[in-house]
Design a protein around this motif. Structure first.
Motif, PDB file in Angstrom:
ATOM      1  N   LYS A 136       0.837  -1.206   0.000  1.00 55.51           N
ATOM      2  CA  LYS A 136       0.000   0.000   0.000  1.00 55.51           C
ATOM      3  C   LYS A 136       0.873   1.257   0.000  1.00 55.51           C
ATOM      4  O   LYS A 136       0.617   2.210  -0.728  1.00 55.51           O
ATOM      5  CB  LYS A 136      -0.885   0.022   1.241  1.00 55.51           C
ATOM      6  CG  LYS A 136      -1.972  -1.020   1.216  1.00 55.51           C
ATOM      7  CD  LYS A 136      -2.851  -0.864   2.438  1.00 55.51           C
ATOM      8  CE  LYS A 136      -4.077  -1.743   2.348  1.00 55.51           C
ATOM      9  NZ  LYS A 136      -5.261  -1.098   2.915  1.00 55.51           N
ATOM     10  N   GLU A 137       1.893   1.242   0.847  1.00 47.07           N
ATOM     11  CA  GLU A 137       2.757   2.421   0.947  1.00 47.07           C
ATOM     12  C   GLU A 137       3.554   2.633  -0.334  1.00 47.07           C
ATOM     13  O   GLU A 137       3.681   3.747  -0.841  1.00 47.07           O
ATOM     14  CB  GLU A 137       3.713   2.249   2.141  1.00 47.07           C
ATOM     15  CG  GLU A 137       2.961   2.236   3.461  1.00 47.07           C
ATOM     16  CD  GLU A 137       3.722   1.573   4.602  1.00 47.07           C
ATOM     17  OE1 GLU A 137       3.161   1.482   5.703  1.00 47.07           O
ATOM     18  OE2 GLU A 137       4.873   1.130   4.411  1.00 47.07           O
TER      19      GLU A 137
ATOM     20  N   PRO B  47       0.093  -1.245  13.088  1.00 49.32           N
ATOM     21  CA  PRO B  47       0.561   0.095  12.721  1.00 49.32           C
ATOM     22  C   PRO B  47      -0.243   0.683  11.569  1.00 49.32           C
ATOM     23  O   PRO B  47      -0.706  -0.054  10.698  1.00 49.32           O
ATOM     24  CB  PRO B  47       2.020  -0.126  12.312  1.00 49.32           C
ATOM     25  CG  PRO B  47       2.126  -1.571  11.958  1.00 49.32           C
ATOM     26  CD  PRO B  47       1.052  -2.301  12.712  1.00 49.32           C
ATOM     27  N   THR B  48      -0.396   2.009  11.587  1.00 46.63           N
ATOM     28  CA  THR B  48      -1.078   2.679  10.471  1.00 46.63           C
ATOM     29  C   THR B  48      -0.153   2.655   9.257  1.00 46.63           C
ATOM     30  O   THR B  48      -0.513   2.196   8.196  1.00 46.63           O
ATOM     31  CB  THR B  48      -1.407   4.135  10.839  1.00 46.63           C
ATOM     32  OG1 THR B  48      -0.216   4.746  11.340  1.00 46.63           O
ATOM     33  CG2 THR B  48      -2.482   4.187  11.898  1.00 46.63           C
ATOM     34  N   TYR B  49       1.068   3.154   9.444  1.00 51.24           N
ATOM     35  CA  TYR B  49       2.107   3.097   8.410  1.00 51.24           C
ATOM     36  C   TYR B  49       3.307   2.395   9.028  1.00 51.24           C
ATOM     37  O   TYR B  49       3.570   2.562  10.228  1.00 51.24           O
ATOM     38  CB  TYR B  49       2.511   4.513   7.965  1.00 51.24           C
ATOM     39  CG  TYR B  49       1.585   5.085   6.921  1.00 51.24           C
ATOM     40  CD1 TYR B  49       1.983   5.191   5.592  1.00 51.24           C
ATOM     41  CD2 TYR B  49       0.301   5.503   7.256  1.00 51.24           C
ATOM     42  CE1 TYR B  49       1.127   5.708   4.625  1.00 51.24           C
ATOM     43  CE2 TYR B  49      -0.557   6.014   6.296  1.00 51.24           C
ATOM     44  CZ  TYR B  49      -0.146   6.120   4.983  1.00 51.24           C
ATOM     45  OH  TYR B  49      -0.998   6.618   4.023  1.00 51.24           O
ATOM     46  N   SER B  50       4.056   1.653   8.212  1.00 53.05           N
ATOM     47  CA  SER B  50       5.208   0.887   8.730  1.00 53.05           C
ATOM     48  C   SER B  50       6.164   1.781   9.503  1.00 53.05           C
ATOM     49  O   SER B  50       6.717   1.378  10.513  1.00 53.05           O
ATOM     50  CB  SER B  50       5.996   0.246   7.594  1.00 53.05           C
ATOM     51  OG  SER B  50       5.186  -0.590   6.831  1.00 53.05           O
ATOM     52  N   TYR B  80      -0.033  -7.761  11.705  1.00 54.21           N
ATOM     53  CA  TYR B  80      -0.038  -7.122  10.383  1.00 54.21           C
ATOM     54  C   TYR B  80      -1.253  -7.506   9.546  1.00 54.21           C
ATOM     55  O   TYR B  80      -1.497  -6.922   8.506  1.00 54.21           O
ATOM     56  CB  TYR B  80       1.241  -7.490   9.619  1.00 54.21           C
ATOM     57  CG  TYR B  80       2.445  -6.748  10.152  1.00 54.21           C
ATOM     58  CD1 TYR B  80       2.713  -5.451   9.723  1.00 54.21           C
ATOM     59  CD2 TYR B  80       3.286  -7.321  11.098  1.00 54.21           C
ATOM     60  CE1 TYR B  80       3.787  -4.753  10.216  1.00 54.21           C
ATOM     61  CE2 TYR B  80       4.374  -6.633  11.598  1.00 54.21           C
ATOM     62  CZ  TYR B  80       4.624  -5.340  11.146  1.00 54.21           C
ATOM     63  OH  TYR B  80       5.685  -4.643  11.637  1.00 54.21           O
ATOM     64  N   THR B  81      -1.957  -8.555  10.005  1.00 55.83           N
ATOM     65  CA  THR B  81      -3.097  -9.016   9.227  1.00 55.83           C
ATOM     66  C   THR B  81      -4.360  -8.921  10.079  1.00 55.83           C
ATOM     67  O   THR B  81      -4.323  -9.399  11.214  1.00 55.83           O
ATOM     68  CB  THR B  81      -2.908 -10.489   8.790  1.00 55.83           C
ATOM     69  OG1 THR B  81      -1.597 -10.600   8.205  1.00 55.83           O
ATOM     70  CG2 THR B  81      -3.932 -10.906   7.776  1.00 55.83           C
ATOM     71  N   THR B  83      -4.489  -5.916   7.116  1.00 56.13           N
ATOM     72  CA  THR B  83      -3.714  -4.688   6.944  1.00 56.13           C
ATOM     73  C   THR B  83      -4.565  -3.464   7.283  1.00 56.13           C
ATOM     74  O   THR B  83      -5.707  -3.369   6.843  1.00 56.13           O
ATOM     75  CB  THR B  83      -3.280  -4.561   5.467  1.00 56.13           C
ATOM     76  OG1 THR B  83      -2.828  -5.831   5.033  1.00 56.13           O
ATOM     77  CG2 THR B  83      -2.168  -3.535   5.311  1.00 56.13           C
ATOM     78  N   TRP B  84      -3.973  -2.556   8.024  1.00 55.22           N
ATOM     79  CA  TRP B  84      -4.697  -1.344   8.410  1.00 55.22           C
ATOM     80  C   TRP B  84      -5.179  -0.587   7.176  1.00 55.22           C
ATOM     81  O   TRP B  84      -4.453  -0.472   6.184  1.00 55.22           O
ATOM     82  CB  TRP B  84      -3.789  -0.422   9.240  1.00 55.22           C
ATOM     83  CG  TRP B  84      -4.507   0.782   9.761  1.00 55.22           C
ATOM     84  CD1 TRP B  84      -5.327   0.832  10.862  1.00 55.22           C
ATOM     85  CD2 TRP B  84      -4.499   2.103   9.212  1.00 55.22           C
ATOM     86  NE1 TRP B  84      -5.809   2.107  11.020  1.00 55.22           N
ATOM     87  CE2 TRP B  84      -5.332   2.907  10.033  1.00 55.22           C
ATOM     88  CE3 TRP B  84      -3.872   2.690   8.109  1.00 55.22           C
ATOM     89  CZ2 TRP B  84      -5.547   4.260   9.773  1.00 55.22           C
ATOM     90  CZ3 TRP B  84      -4.097   4.040   7.853  1.00 55.22           C
ATOM     91  CH2 TRP B  84      -4.932   4.815   8.691  1.00 55.22           C
ATOM     92  N   THR B  85      -6.410  -0.122   7.245  1.00 52.75           N
ATOM     93  CA  THR B  85      -6.955   0.638   6.122  1.00 52.75           C
ATOM     94  C   THR B  85      -7.786   1.798   6.650  1.00 52.75           C
ATOM     95  O   THR B  85      -8.408   1.697   7.716  1.00 52.75           O
ATOM     96  CB  THR B  85      -7.815  -0.259   5.193  1.00 52.75           C
ATOM     97  OG1 THR B  85      -8.557   0.578   4.306  1.00 52.75           O
ATOM     98  CG2 THR B  85      -8.776  -1.135   5.977  1.00 52.75           C
TER      99      THR B  85
END
Ligand SMILES: [Zn+2]
Lengths: 256, 162
Positions: A136-137, B47-50, B80-81, B83-85
């Motif tokens: 996604k990133e 996490p929202t972003y890594s 991680y599963t 995945t945050w959205t």
């Protein structure tokens, strides 16, 4: 997690490859902090750098678990030597001018999007999860560099020429991203990772499309650099590592 | 008082995201689950972003908040599963974002952001005009893009769909 010793070793090496690519490129990109051509780009490049470091951290953490020798992600980032780093040479080259940075980001992001699209279906849940997130990133990273490819290629004669020079200089370093060896073969046979032959073909197609749209000529493919995946690097890696590792090595266990 | 998963979630809802201090970490979808293992409270987070630098702080805040409220042992697990959205933000949460001056995320659609084309028109959080232009896909944090409103001449941020 129960894996054969052979598969576990291969998986550890593979995780180092994809983690180190991100760690080193993230570090390279951070060199633009305060030096971007415009404020928006300064912010964009450092945001991308941060995403890459975050992805590197997640993959290294998983690598440390797979290795099972009670090392942490920080041990792997800060206490390994040049020969232990498995990133491809493409990511360690100095940042160059803005065109060079953009061309490298484009080549790398396009590769990562294709790789993560497949890795999110990995038979290993942890690898699939981290990769689904990275995908996604990275899609936003790809959009960023792709649009700059179009703008530089379709801009002035100087911007197009600089981009062409960057592409020519980087081209012989792109082959290593798709290196196939026993590690790749062992893991793809178990459906842990995809076949790199397939990804390579898709990458070439997408890159050719972007080149057409940005009036860039595809360089002649000849000799391809390699060695990074087995720890044989250019002289540039040692310099990045000394900068990146000095604080932790001088003050182990230092806390903010 | 008997602690239940609901009580714990209540405490966690008091923790605000350090970078968007009008949203709490439960409505953000960062807290995935809460359960007990004997006396221990286990909180799973994603996490929202890594590379989100706020995650470390959020982790510390969770432990601190639960200890303050009498929880003994607290364990945090990162998952991680799935995945945050941004699709996990509900309408009330999106309204709060807009009132705070951040244009809320559109719904993600398959393939939308793999397209190289420019994203759809985003509305200005101040005047609701659609006469806006994208300045950069990246802004003060990775989760936001930088926009400019051509109607009220204000720069603003858009919470990117992801
Ligand atoms: Zn407006």
């Amino acid at each position: 997690m129960r894996l054969d010793t052979e598969i576990r070793d291969a998986l550890f090496s593979f995780l180092l490859r994809i983690a180190d690519d991100r760690l080193i490129l993230g570090h390279r990109l951070s060199e633009w902090c305060g030096h971007g051509p415009i404020l928006e780009e300064d912010i964009a490049l450092t945001n991308i750098s941060l995403d890459l470091l975050g992805q590197a951290e997640a993959y290294l953490k998983f690598a440390a678990e797979v290795e099972g020798k009670s090392r942490t992600e920080d041990d792997l980032a800060y206490f390994r030597e040049v020969i232990d780093f498995k990133n491809c040479k493409l990511v360690e080259l100095p940042k160059g001018d803005f065109a060079f940075t953009i061309a490298r980001q484009f080549f790398f992001s396009q590769y990562c999007v294709l790789l993560c699209e497949k890795l999110q279906q990995s038979s290993l849940e942890q690898l699939a999860g981290i990769s689904a997130k990275a995908l996604k990133e990275t899609t936003y990273h790809l959009r960023h560099s792709y649009q700059w490819m179009l703008r530089l290629g379709g801009g002035t004669e100087e911007s197009r020429q600089r981009l062409q020079n960057a592409v020519d200089e980087l081209w012989n370093y792109t082959g290593e991203m798709f290196l196939t060896d026993t590690i790749e073969q062992q893991l793809s046979a178990q459906n842990i990772i995809p076949s790199f032959v397939e990804i390579s073909a898709l990458w070439k197609e997408n890159v050719a499309r972007c080149f057409r749209e940005s009036s860039i000529t595809i360089p002649q493919t000849g000799f391809m650099h390699s060695g990074g995946r087995i720890g044989k690097h250019t002289e540039h890696l040692g310099h990045i590592l000394s900068e990146m590792q000095i604080l932790t090595r001088s003050f182990p266990k230092a806390k903010w | 008082m008997v602690m239940t998963e609901q009580t714990i979630l209540g405490y966690l809802s008091e923790i605000l995201d350090p970078e968007i201090p009008v949203l709490n970490i439960v409505e953000m979808g960062i807290v995935r689950s809460v359960f007990f293992e004997n006396e221990k409270v286990v909180v799973t987070i994603t996490p929202t972003y890594s590379g989100c630098p706020a995650m470390r702080m959020i982790e510390d805040n969770i432990v601190e908040k639960l200890k303050e409220n009498g929880c003994g042992e607290v364990e945090l697990k990162t998952v991680y599963t799935p995945t945050w959205t941004t699709d996990w933000l509900n309408e009330i949460t999106k309204k709060k974002l807009q009132q705070y001056g951040i244009s809320p995320p559109h719904t993600t659609s398959d393939n939308h952001f793999v397209e190289i084309t420019l994203p759809k028109k985003i509305s200005c959080p101040y005047c609701q005009s659609h006469q806006t232009s994208l300045k950069s896909d990246f802004s003060s944090t990775a989760c936001k893009a930088m926009y400019y409103c051509n109607a009220c001449l204000q720069p603003f941020e858009y919470f990117k769909e992801i």
